[in-house]
Scaffold this active site. Structure first.
Site, PDB file in Angstrom:
ATOM      1  N   GLY A   2     -23.971 -91.729-134.672  1.00 58.14           N
ATOM      2  CA  GLY A   2     -25.385 -91.389-134.774  1.00 58.14           C
ATOM      3  C   GLY A   2     -25.759 -89.938-134.599  1.00 58.14           C
ATOM      4  CB  SER A   3     -28.454 -88.491-132.572  1.00 61.04           C
ATOM      5  OG  SER A   3     -29.456 -89.353-133.064  1.00 61.04           O
ATOM      6  CB  VAL A   4     -23.271 -87.184-131.113  1.00 59.18           C
ATOM      7  CG1 VAL A   4     -22.306 -86.109-130.659  1.00 59.18           C
ATOM      8  CG2 VAL A   4     -23.930 -87.838-129.920  1.00 59.18           C
TER       9      VAL A   4
END
Length: 176
Positions: A2-4
């Site tokens: 995801g966002s990482v």
């Protein structure tokens, strides 16, 4: 992932010179390309967004725009330099390599370039991700992870030594 993964996409694009910290794009909440529709997590349009805004607001459309601007050759070269799709070499049995399809693989399509930029369609292990992200905090130098500091077998002591896996980005980019 995801966002990482957006952090890795931005770091790669900054290092390559595809974007700068002042780069901007007009976020319209949706991007139709390569037979898919990329949407922001909040389904909202954010208007004029800069590089920091892509990360702060965790914008899928922004990350997809960045990977598209990089192109598949540079994007996947950087993701490989960050260690995705291969073993870290940690001193522990049973490590997985994750899955990162690249152009030329039968399972890769142009849509992967967009979705991989924000962590979909790519599988990385938590250890791969922390190893890659740690390179940003370590002036761009990526180190092989160690779980065991030393092994003692009778009179023999084997101490794990730090091993550099490479420098996926420059020190200057890491500081940015």
């Amino acid at each position: 992932v995801g966002s990482v993964m957006k952090v890795m996409t931005v770091a790669a694009a900054l290092d390559k010179g595809t974007i700068t910290p002042n780069w901007t794009y007009n976020d319209q909440a949706v991007m139709d390309m390569a037979g898919i529709q990329v949407q922001n997590w909040d389904r909202q349009a954010h208007g004029l967004v800069d590089t920091t805004g892509v990360l702060v607001q965790s914008l899928n459309v922004g990350a997809a725009n960045i990977s598209l601007a990089m192109g598949p050759t540079d994007f996947y070269a950087y993701m490989s330099r960050f260690g995705f799709g291969r073993l870290t070499g940690v001193n522990l049995e049973g490590e997985g390599s994750g899955t990162m399809h690249i152009p030329g693989d039968p399972d890769w399509s142009e849509s992967n370039l967009l979705t991989n930029a924000y962590g979909q369609g790519i599988a990385v292990t938590p250890l791969q991700m922390i190893t890659a992200v740690s390179a940003l905090a370590n002036d761009g130098l990526m180190m092989q992870p160690n779980i065991v500091a030393k092994i003692v077998n009778g009179d023999q002591v084997n101490i794990a030594q730090p091993i550099a896996l490479g420098r996926p980005i420059t020190q200057e980019t890491a500081h940015i």
